[in-house]
Design a protein around this motif. Structure first.
Motif, short mmCIF file in Angstrom:
data_model
loop_
_atom_site.label_atom_id
_atom_site.label_comp_id
_atom_site.label_asym_id
_atom_site.label_seq_id
_atom_site.Cartn_x
_atom_site.Cartn_y
_atom_site.Cartn_z
N ARG A 29 13.11 7.08 29.21
CA ARG A 29 12.40 5.99 28.55
C ARG A 29 12.85 4.60 29.02
O ARG A 29 12.04 3.68 29.08
N LYS A 30 14.13 4.46 29.35
CA LYS A 30 14.59 3.17 29.85
C LYS A 30 13.91 2.83 31.17
O LYS A 30 13.55 1.67 31.42
N ARG A 31 13.75 3.82 32.02
CA ARG A 31 13.04 3.61 33.28
C ARG A 31 11.58 3.27 33.03
O ARG A 31 10.96 2.49 33.76
N ALA A 32 11.01 3.85 31.97
CA ALA A 32 9.61 3.56 31.62
C ALA A 32 9.42 2.08 31.34
O ALA A 32 8.46 1.46 31.80
N VAL A 33 10.36 1.49 30.58
CA VAL A 33 10.26 0.07 30.25
C VAL A 33 10.29 -0.78 31.50
O VAL A 33 9.58 -1.79 31.61
N ASN A 34 11.10 -0.40 32.50
CA ASN A 34 11.14 -1.15 33.76
C ASN A 34 9.79 -1.12 34.46
O ASN A 34 9.34 -2.12 35.02
N HIS A 35 9.12 0.05 34.44
CA HIS A 35 7.78 0.14 35.03
C HIS A 35 6.79 -0.73 34.26
O HIS A 35 5.93 -1.38 34.87
N PHE A 36 6.90 -0.75 32.94
CA PHE A 36 6.00 -1.57 32.14
C PHE A 36 6.19 -3.05 32.45
O PHE A 36 5.21 -3.81 32.54
N LYS A 37 7.44 -3.46 32.62
CA LYS A 37 7.70 -4.87 32.96
C LYS A 37 7.10 -5.22 34.32
O LYS A 37 6.54 -6.31 34.50
N SER A 38 7.20 -4.29 35.26
CA SER A 38 6.61 -4.51 36.58
C SER A 38 5.08 -4.58 36.47
O SER A 38 4.44 -5.42 37.12
N ALA A 39 4.51 -3.70 35.65
CA ALA A 39 3.05 -3.71 35.43
C ALA A 39 2.61 -5.05 34.87
O ALA A 39 1.61 -5.63 35.32
N LEU A 40 3.37 -5.57 33.88
CA LEU A 40 3.03 -6.87 33.28
C LEU A 40 3.01 -7.97 34.32
O LEU A 40 2.16 -8.87 34.28
N GLY A 41 3.94 -7.91 35.27
CA GLY A 41 3.98 -8.91 36.33
C GLY A 41 2.70 -8.90 37.16
O GLY A 41 2.13 -9.97 37.46
N HIS A 42 2.24 -7.71 37.54
CA HIS A 42 1.00 -7.60 38.32
C HIS A 42 -0.21 -8.06 37.52
O HIS A 42 -1.07 -8.80 38.03
#
Length: 206
Positions: free
Chosen positions: A100-113
């Motif tokens: 789940r911690k890795r999931a949040v990192n992907h979500f943050k990257s998605a928000l950037g795009h």
């Protein structure tokens, strides 16, 4: 029906029909743009193939499609798809407590795009919806930042309401977020707008 849905999604990414229909309306120009969308190497088909690849976890193929879209200078669509790649990876990782911690990192990257796409076209509906969905998925994991996250969700809902003021479900959703933020009067007003939107929709069908 499938073609209609794909075109609708593409129009959303371009900020609605304004991204496809020129003003004043010219039937010849409109037909030319639709023909371009339906060509084999068109943005529509490249977007569709990229979405399929993302859903199938085939990220190499998705990146190839996105690169072709960038070559056509459709940067908002390309950025939205890049955000979708991160968004779906985050969704999959969210299912396992250990990742789940890795999931949040992907979500943050998605928000950037998505945010970069919105910087280029503030009225692009797809990335705006995704920003809202991303914040919602991240909400349980942002301890101590709940109010800030709810305000981000609210901001997306309010922008979507301005783009389309006839979505009663979204006004209800807005009202619920306002209640969570203890903004009861504004929530009441939002629920009233939902009722008004329903009335207008019903009147249009008569």
């Amino acid at each position: 029906t499938g073609v209609r849905e794909e075109l609708a999604c593409l129009f959303e990414e371009r900020g609605g029909l304004d991204g496809v229909v020129t003003k004043p309306f010219n039937p010849l120009t409109f037909n030319k743009k639709i023909k371009e969308i339906l060509e084999p190497d068109s943005i529509r088909n490249l977007s569709f193939m990229a979405r399929l690849a993302i859903e199938a976890n085939s990220y190499t193929i998705a990146r190839t499609m996105i690169s072709k879209i960038k070559e056509k200078r459709e940067h908002v669509i390309a950025l939205s798809l890049q955000g979708d790649m991160e968004f779906y990876q985050g969704q999959r990782l969210l299912k396992d407590p250990e990742t789940r911690k890795r999931a949040v990192n992907h979500f943050k990257s998605a928000l950037g795009h998505y945010q970069e796409a919105l910087n280029k076209n503030p009225n692009s509906i797809h990335p705006l919806k995704r920003v809202k969905e991303t914040y919602e998925l991240m909400h349980p994991f942002l301890k101590g930042m709940e109010d800030g996250n709810l305000k981000s969700i609210l901001s997306c809902l309010e922008r979507l309401n301005k783009i389309n003021g006839l979505n009663p479900e979204r006004y209800v959703e807005t009202g619920k977020v306002l209640l969570d933020l203890d903004r009861d009067q504004e929530a009441f007003n939002s629920f009233n707008r939902a009722e008004q939107a329903c009335t207008r929709i019903a009147a249009g069908r008569d």
